[in-house]
Scaffold this motif. Sequence first.
Motif, mmCIF file in Angstrom:
data_model
loop_
_atom_site.group_PDB
_atom_site.id
_atom_site.type_symbol
_atom_site.label_atom_id
_atom_site.label_comp_id
_atom_site.label_asym_id
_atom_site.label_seq_id
_atom_site.Cartn_x
_atom_site.Cartn_y
_atom_site.Cartn_z
ATOM 1 N N MET A 167 4.638 -9.902 -16.982
ATOM 2 C CA MET A 167 5.805 -9.058 -16.654
ATOM 3 C C MET A 167 5.278 -7.827 -15.240
ATOM 4 S SD MET A 167 8.542 -9.885 -17.638
ATOM 5 C CE MET A 167 7.994 -11.568 -17.393
ATOM 6 N N VAL A 168 3.899 -7.345 -15.620
ATOM 7 C CA VAL A 168 3.498 -6.523 -14.553
ATOM 8 C C VAL A 168 3.160 -7.180 -13.240
ATOM 9 C CG1 VAL A 168 1.352 -4.957 -14.089
ATOM 10 C CG2 VAL A 168 2.289 -4.864 -16.341
ATOM 11 N N VAL A 169 2.911 -8.400 -13.305
ATOM 12 C CA VAL A 169 2.764 -9.045 -12.101
ATOM 13 C C VAL A 169 3.858 -9.373 -11.328
ATOM 14 C CG1 VAL A 169 1.894 -11.361 -10.793
ATOM 15 C CG2 VAL A 169 0.562 -10.116 -12.883
ATOM 16 N N LYS A 170 4.992 -9.668 -12.217
ATOM 17 C CA LYS A 170 6.410 -9.969 -11.693
ATOM 18 C C LYS A 170 6.772 -8.845 -10.927
ATOM 19 C CE LYS A 170 7.696 -14.036 -14.105
ATOM 20 N NZ LYS A 170 8.780 -14.610 -14.895
ATOM 21 N N ALA A 171 6.613 -7.447 -11.828
ATOM 22 C CA ALA A 171 7.347 -6.274 -11.163
ATOM 23 C C ALA A 171 6.375 -5.928 -9.763
ATOM 24 C CB ALA A 171 7.012 -5.188 -12.148
ATOM 25 N N VAL A 172 4.930 -6.149 -10.025
ATOM 26 C CA VAL A 172 4.375 -5.895 -8.683
ATOM 27 C C VAL A 172 4.891 -6.537 -7.593
ATOM 28 C CG1 VAL A 172 2.071 -5.849 -7.520
ATOM 29 C CG2 VAL A 172 2.434 -4.909 -9.835
ATOM 30 N N VAL A 173 5.111 -7.906 -7.661
ATOM 31 C CA VAL A 173 5.473 -8.636 -6.470
ATOM 32 C C VAL A 173 6.738 -8.293 -6.064
ATOM 33 C CG1 VAL A 173 6.055 -11.115 -5.755
ATOM 34 C CG2 VAL A 173 3.909 -10.685 -7.071
ATOM 35 N N PHE A 174 7.723 -8.268 -7.136
ATOM 36 C CA PHE A 174 9.217 -7.838 -6.824
ATOM 37 C C PHE A 174 9.322 -6.419 -6.391
ATOM 38 C CE2 PHE A 174 10.802 -11.396 -9.608
ATOM 39 C CZ PHE A 174 11.032 -12.544 -8.482
ATOM 40 N N GLY A 175 8.347 -5.628 -6.795
ATOM 41 C CA GLY A 175 8.591 -4.190 -6.488
ATOM 42 C C GLY A 175 7.902 -4.155 -4.962
ATOM 43 N N ALA A 176 7.023 -4.826 -4.712
ATOM 44 C CA ALA A 176 6.451 -4.625 -3.398
ATOM 45 C C ALA A 176 7.249 -5.239 -2.205
ATOM 46 C CB ALA A 176 5.046 -5.552 -3.411
ATOM 47 N N GLY A 177 7.952 -6.392 -2.464
ATOM 48 C CA GLY A 177 8.992 -6.999 -1.586
ATOM 49 C C GLY A 177 10.012 -5.916 -1.450
ATOM 50 N N ALA A 178 10.576 -5.321 -2.523
ATOM 51 C CA ALA A 178 11.543 -4.355 -2.293
ATOM 52 C C ALA A 178 11.090 -3.320 -1.522
ATOM 53 C CB ALA A 178 11.773 -3.824 -3.652
ATOM 54 N N ILE A 179 9.895 -2.750 -1.878
ATOM 55 C CA ILE A 179 9.456 -1.767 -0.870
ATOM 56 C C ILE A 179 9.169 -1.999 0.684
ATOM 57 C CG2 ILE A 179 7.285 -0.255 -0.546
ATOM 58 C CD1 ILE A 179 6.712 -0.295 -3.567
ATOM 59 N N GLY A 180 8.783 -3.154 0.719
ATOM 60 C CA GLY A 180 8.799 -3.796 2.142
ATOM 61 C C GLY A 180 10.259 -3.696 2.726
ATOM 62 N N PHE A 181 11.121 -3.977 2.191
ATOM 63 C CA PHE A 181 12.260 -4.038 3.056
ATOM 64 C C PHE A 181 12.709 -2.454 3.137
ATOM 65 C CE2 PHE A 181 13.211 -8.190 0.835
ATOM 66 C CZ PHE A 181 13.400 -8.790 2.103
ATOM 67 N N ALA A 182 12.611 -1.574 2.120
ATOM 68 C CA ALA A 182 12.933 -0.102 2.578
ATOM 69 C C ALA A 182 12.005 0.333 3.459
ATOM 70 C CB ALA A 182 12.423 0.648 1.220
ATOM 71 N N VAL A 183 10.595 0.045 3.691
ATOM 72 C CA VAL A 183 9.772 0.481 4.881
ATOM 73 C C VAL A 183 10.285 0.196 5.984
ATOM 74 C CG1 VAL A 183 7.429 0.179 5.627
ATOM 75 C CG2 VAL A 183 7.853 0.817 3.008
ATOM 76 N N VAL A 184 10.752 -0.971 6.340
ATOM 77 C CA VAL A 184 11.233 -1.622 7.514
ATOM 78 C C VAL A 184 12.608 -1.030 7.930
ATOM 79 C CG1 VAL A 184 9.761 -3.519 7.593
ATOM 80 C CG2 VAL A 184 11.997 -3.639 6.770
ATOM 81 N N GLY A 185 13.224 -0.183 7.024
ATOM 82 C CA GLY A 185 14.332 0.611 7.212
ATOM 83 C C GLY A 185 15.651 -0.213 6.556
ATOM 84 N N HIS A 186 15.646 -0.911 5.719
ATOM 85 C CA HIS A 186 16.602 -1.614 4.834
ATOM 86 C C HIS A 186 16.688 -1.199 3.514
ATOM 87 C CE1 HIS A 186 17.970 -4.146 8.317
ATOM 88 N NE2 HIS A 186 16.639 -4.310 8.393
ATOM 89 N N ALA A 187 16.911 0.042 3.234
ATOM 90 C CA ALA A 187 16.788 0.543 2.046
ATOM 91 C C ALA A 187 18.217 0.200 1.129
ATOM 92 C CB ALA A 187 17.052 2.036 2.087
#
Length: 122
Positions: free
Chosen positions: A73-93
Amino acid sequence: MKLPKSLFWANETLAFVLELVALYGLGWWGYHLAGGGFGGVVLAILFPLIAAVLWGAFASPRAKYKIPFAAIMVVKAVVFGAGAIGFAVVGHAVWAIVFAVIALVNTALAEANRPLQQVEAR
């Protein structure tokens, strides 16, 4: 909890699509982080590659290394969380929030549907 077979397969298909979307978000973030160009392409390949290796090694149903359920569950949270952060960082919150919520609900449904002995064997 037991999902009907059609809902189970729809949720599993959505899980695969969400994994691909997470990799896309990571690649976009990597490209954006380096400001484009050659460095951007390198990071756009490297970020998703690292996430895919982590997922394949620890979180996939056929993972090479068997780790405790909580660690999966930690691995899944890291991958999905990083993907979500990626969208936020590029301006798509908004995309980031929608993606994170859908990934959370999908993962919760998928894991709640697995028999306890299957979860423990992972």
